[in-house]
Each structure stands twice: as C-alpha cells, then as structure tokens.
Scaffold this motif. Structure first.
Motif, PDB file in Angstrom:
ATOM      1  N   ALA A   1       0.832  -1.210   0.000  1.00 51.34           N
ATOM      2  CA  ALA A   1       0.000   0.000   0.000  1.00 51.34           C
ATOM      3  C   ALA A   1       0.865   1.258   0.000  1.00 51.34           C
ATOM      4  O   ALA A   1       0.576   2.225  -0.721  1.00 51.34           O
ATOM      5  N   LEU A   2       1.939   1.242   0.787  1.00 53.38           N
ATOM      6  CA  LEU A   2       2.853   2.386   0.847  1.00 53.38           C
ATOM      7  C   LEU A   2       3.492   2.635  -0.518  1.00 53.38           C
ATOM      8  O   LEU A   2       3.570   3.775  -0.986  1.00 53.38           O
ATOM      9  N   ILE A   3       3.938   1.577  -1.164  1.00 50.82           N
ATOM     10  CA  ILE A   3       4.537   1.702  -2.494  1.00 50.82           C
ATOM     11  C   ILE A   3       3.502   2.227  -3.489  1.00 50.82           C
ATOM     12  O   ILE A   3       3.799   3.103  -4.311  1.00 50.82           O
ATOM     13  N   THR A   4       2.297   1.726  -3.395  1.00 47.00           N
ATOM     14  CA  THR A   4       1.231   2.156  -4.299  1.00 47.00           C
ATOM     15  C   THR A   4       0.904   3.632  -4.114  1.00 47.00           C
ATOM     16  O   THR A   4       0.775   4.380  -5.094  1.00 47.00           O
ATOM     17  N   VAL A   5       0.813   4.077  -2.883  1.00 46.98           N
ATOM     18  CA  VAL A   5       0.423   5.470  -2.653  1.00 46.98           C
ATOM     19  C   VAL A   5       1.555   6.429  -3.017  1.00 46.98           C
ATOM     20  O   VAL A   5       1.293   7.508  -3.563  1.00 46.98           O
ATOM     21  N   ILE A   6       2.825   6.062  -2.784  1.00 44.21           N
ATOM     22  CA  ILE A   6       3.897   6.984  -3.187  1.00 44.21           C
ATOM     23  C   ILE A   6       3.950   7.073  -4.713  1.00 44.21           C
ATOM     24  O   ILE A   6       4.215   8.137  -5.266  1.00 44.21           O
ATOM     25  N   ASN A   7       3.651   5.975  -5.399  1.00 46.95           N
ATOM     26  CA  ASN A   7       3.579   6.041  -6.856  1.00 46.95           C
ATOM     27  C   ASN A   7       2.464   6.982  -7.303  1.00 46.95           C
ATOM     28  O   ASN A   7       2.618   7.718  -8.277  1.00 46.95           O
ATOM     29  N   SER A   8       1.350   6.976  -6.593  1.00 46.51           N
ATOM     30  CA  SER A   8       0.256   7.908  -6.911  1.00 46.51           C
ATOM     31  C   SER A   8       0.702   9.346  -6.683  1.00 46.51           C
ATOM     32  O   SER A   8       0.465  10.223  -7.519  1.00 46.51           O
ATOM     33  N   TRP A   9       1.328   9.601  -5.540  1.00 41.03           N
ATOM     34  CA  TRP A   9       1.841  10.947  -5.265  1.00 41.03           C
ATOM     35  C   TRP A   9       2.842  11.372  -6.334  1.00 41.03           C
ATOM     36  O   TRP A   9       2.803  12.511  -6.822  1.00 41.03           O
ATOM     37  N   ASN A  10       3.765  10.469  -6.694  1.00 39.23           N
ATOM     38  CA  ASN A  10       4.760  10.794  -7.720  1.00 39.23           C
ATOM     39  C   ASN A  10       4.086  11.222  -9.010  1.00 39.23           C
ATOM     40  O   ASN A  10       4.487  12.210  -9.643  1.00 39.23           O
ATOM     41  N   ARG A  11       3.074  10.504  -9.413  1.00 37.30           N
ATOM     42  CA  ARG A  11       2.412  10.819 -10.669  1.00 37.30           C
ATOM     43  C   ARG A  11       1.623  12.132 -10.586  1.00 37.30           C
ATOM     44  O   ARG A  11       1.591  12.906 -11.545  1.00 37.30           O
ATOM     45  N   LEU A  12       1.035  12.383  -9.434  1.00 39.10           N
ATOM     46  CA  LEU A  12       0.326  13.650  -9.253  1.00 39.10           C
ATOM     47  C   LEU A  12       1.284  14.839  -9.263  1.00 39.10           C
ATOM     48  O   LEU A  12       0.990  15.880  -9.850  1.00 39.10           O
ATOM     49  N   MET A  13       2.424  14.688  -8.614  1.00 43.84           N
ATOM     50  CA  MET A  13       3.356  15.814  -8.505  1.00 43.84           C
ATOM     51  C   MET A  13       4.207  15.970  -9.765  1.00 43.84           C
ATOM     52  O   MET A  13       4.329  17.070 -10.298  1.00 43.84           O
TER      53      MET A  13
END
Length: 148
Positions: free
Chosen positions: A124-136
């Motif tokens: 979940a942590l890996i998934t959410v940081i990937n989401s943040w990366n793509r948003l930013m």
C-alpha cells in the motif's frame, strides 16, 4: 520550472494523505518507509517527493551514506540489510512492473522478511507513493513548493 497546475481537489489530497499515514503506521518501520518512498520517487523522477522524503529521512537520522547509495542499493554491499533489500526490490517491482506483474521470487523474498500485515501495508505504501509521484511529477510541482 513552473507547475503546470497547482489545482488538486481537497478530497483527493485528503484521501492520499490518509492512505499514506495508514500504510506507514501499519508498516511500522518509519525509516524503511522513507527509504521505500525515496526509491520509488527516484524511479519516477519526482523531484518534489524526493525533496520531501529525503528531508524527512534526514530528520529521522538516516545516515547520508545510505541516502547517497540508495539509487544503487543492489551494488551497495552491506549498506542495506536483507530486509531492506527485499523491501527495495519489491518497491522497484511494484513501481516499474516491467513484466506486467511483480515476479514471484521478488514477492516471496519480501514475504520471508515481513508478516502478512506488514507486507500488505508495504505494498500500500509503495502504491500510494507512486500515486503521489504521478500527481506531482505529472503537474511538474517543483521541489519545496507550498502550492500544490
């Protein structure tokens, strides 16, 4: 570099922050959580997230040598222990998905070092940081920006 847009729905921001906090808490290793988030952010070239998570890691007292060698963790000898190496390999596999899925051997190695609950929170942590990366990175939010 200027941001393409700083508009982000408050509900999206709140949901991702909650997911991040829940995943970190459930994972239970704040230093390794930061190393994982830094590594994913390196792979995704997200300057905003790198700047943020490197600062957090430094604030937690993570040795600069470990941060310097994180991008080459596989070649860094004993700088990272087996548990950390398993988490970093899983981070790369989930982030890049080169084969279209996470290879069994990568997942199984992570499962040798983490219990079911920890492993679920790590993914979940890996998934959410990937989401943040793509948003930013997708919006080109610069490092240190307070408007995003």
């Amino acid at each position: 570099m200027t941001a393409r847009t700083t508009r982000l729905d408050d509900g999206v921001r709140s949901a991702l922050r909650t997911l991040s906090a829940t995943a970190k808490k459930g994972f239970g290793d704040p230093v390794l959580a930061e190393l994982v988030q830094i590594r994913a952010s390196q792979l995704n070239h997200c300057a905003f997230c790198l700047d943020l998570h490197l600062a957090i890691a430094r604030g937690q007292g993570v040795d600069e040598r470990r941060l310097d060698l994180l991008d080459a963790w596989e070649e860094a000898g004993d700088v990272f222990d087996e548990r950390e190496r398993a988490a970093l390999a899983l981070t790369e596999a989930v982030t890049v998905l080169t084969e279209g899925f996470v290879p069994d051997e990568v997942y199984e190695e992570a499962a040798r070092h983490f219990g079911d609950t920890e492993l679920a929170h790590l993914v979940a942590l890996i998934t959410v940081i990937n989401s943040w990366n793509r948003l930013m990175a997708g919006r080109r939010i610069p490092p240190g920006s307070t408007e995003w």
